[in-house]
Scaffold this active site. Structure first.
Site, mmCIF file in Angstrom:
data_model
loop_
_atom_site.group_PDB
_atom_site.id
_atom_site.type_symbol
_atom_site.label_atom_id
_atom_site.label_comp_id
_atom_site.label_asym_id
_atom_site.label_seq_id
_atom_site.Cartn_x
_atom_site.Cartn_y
_atom_site.Cartn_z
ATOM 1 N N SER A 46 32.883 47.730 36.291
ATOM 2 C CA SER A 46 32.213 46.569 35.712
ATOM 3 C C SER A 46 33.086 45.324 35.804
ATOM 4 O O SER A 46 32.582 44.225 36.008
ATOM 5 C CB SER A 46 31.780 46.838 34.266
ATOM 6 O OG SER A 46 32.878 47.241 33.482
ATOM 7 N N GLU A 47 34.433 45.473 35.667
ATOM 8 C CA GLU A 47 35.331 44.344 35.874
ATOM 9 C C GLU A 47 36.669 44.785 36.449
ATOM 10 O O GLU A 47 37.135 45.907 36.197
ATOM 11 C CB GLU A 47 35.587 43.558 34.572
ATOM 12 C CG GLU A 47 34.507 42.562 34.215
ATOM 13 C CD GLU A 47 33.622 43.052 33.094
ATOM 14 O OE1 GLU A 47 32.601 42.418 32.831
ATOM 15 O OE2 GLU A 47 33.961 44.078 32.489
ATOM 16 N N THR A 48 37.276 43.878 37.199
ATOM 17 C CA THR A 48 38.637 44.003 37.712
ATOM 18 C C THR A 48 39.377 42.712 37.368
ATOM 19 O O THR A 48 38.829 41.622 37.532
ATOM 20 C CB THR A 48 38.640 44.215 39.239
ATOM 21 O OG1 THR A 48 37.958 45.442 39.549
ATOM 22 C CG2 THR A 48 40.058 44.289 39.788
#
Length: 293
Positions: free
Chosen positions: A45-47
């Site tokens: 979902s996020e990096t």
């Protein structure tokens, strides 16, 4: 060029629960396009890419990417990244809270890191003051897009957009059982929300200072196991609609239906009519290595 890569599970103290997060600790020199390519490769979902700050007030700059776009602010990337930075010893450990400033796309914001026995225990982020926007959405159409009936929505609370850094759609449901029955029609929900940057944060209130939630994402990975930005928005929403008192803590349980239980702690202060959430959580380091970037 090889860069240091870590993966953590966030909003949990148990491995293989919570929300996975990838962090590249030496992100300087990477173009926006390259960071986006790495985030697509991670498929989470996020990096986060840690860079040197452009403001001398901040200890580090966080660049936060989904698989398709950069976000100004998000909850589990902030919590997980600062937990990692503290674990690596960049933030000096001492019993109690260490207060620092971070640079994000939403501005320079404070973070507190709680240490116990020389190790990070919990991270608290202060989000931006809440903004509210009327949702001109048919409740019946919204319920249908979630695979529910309109009677499953809580009638005494509004469907409303709330932002404490990024807008999310707050969807009140009558019971926790309604959450379990959600079966999202991705295309229908995407048409209703229209703004590709938001998710539908469906929640039901529980007893003993708890709420239960599911973060439905019609534009990317379908469902988020823990959404710190939406958790802060929910806290502000509940204070605004008198279901929570300023300063009263609430624990949001999310991700259960995905098999990744997550625990988001929220407290909202009221300052001259501004509702300012503080969102807290823990994290677990899962792996470390290198990525070619």
């Amino acid at each position: 060029m090889k860069r240091r890569l870590y993966q953590l599970d966030v909003f949990t103290a148990k491995a293989y629960a919570g929300n996975p997060l990838a962090v590249v600790t030496d992100g300087d020199g990477l173009s926006r396009e390259r960071m986006q390519a790495v985030a697509r490769e991670m498929n989470l979902s996020e990096t986060v890419f840690i860079q040197k700050p452009t403001s001398n007030r901040a200890l580090a700059r966080l660049r936060i990417f989904t698989t398709t776009r950069e976000l100004p602010l998000a909850g589990h990337p902030v919590i997980g990244t600062w937990f990692l930075i503290a674990e690596l010893g960049v933030v000096p450990a001492r019993e109690g809270a260490v207060h620092i400033w971070q640079q994000t796309g939403a501005g320079i914001l404070p973070v507190a890191i709680i240490f116990r026995n020389g190790r990070p225990f919990r991270v608290t982020m202060t989000q931006k003051a809440a903004k509210f926007r009327t949702a001109r959405i048919s409740r019946a159409a919204l319920a249908d897009a979630l695979g529910l009936s309109s009677t499953d929505l809580e009638p005494s609370l509004p469907v409303e957009y709330v932002s404490t850094g990024i807008f999310n759609l707050l969807v009140p449901l009558g019971t926790r059982a309604c959450l379990r029955r959600i079966s999202m029609d991705i295309r229908a929900l995407k048409r209703l929300i229209a703004d590709a940057g938001v998710l539908a944060y469906c929640f039901a209130l529980g007893g003993r200072g708890q709420a239960f939630a599911r973060g439905m994402i019609p534009w990317e990975l379908h469902e988020d196991p823990a959404t710190g930005s939406a958790g802060g928005s929910l806290g502000a929403y509940l204070v605004r609609h008198r279901r929570l008192r300023p300063g009263q803590a609430i624990k949001i349980v999310q991700g259960v239906e995905m098999g990744r239980p997550s625990y988001i702690h929220v407290e909202v202060s009221e300052n001259r009519g501004r509702l300012e959430p503080r969102v807290s959580g823990s994290a677990v380091l899962i792996l470390e290595g290198h990525i070619e970037a």
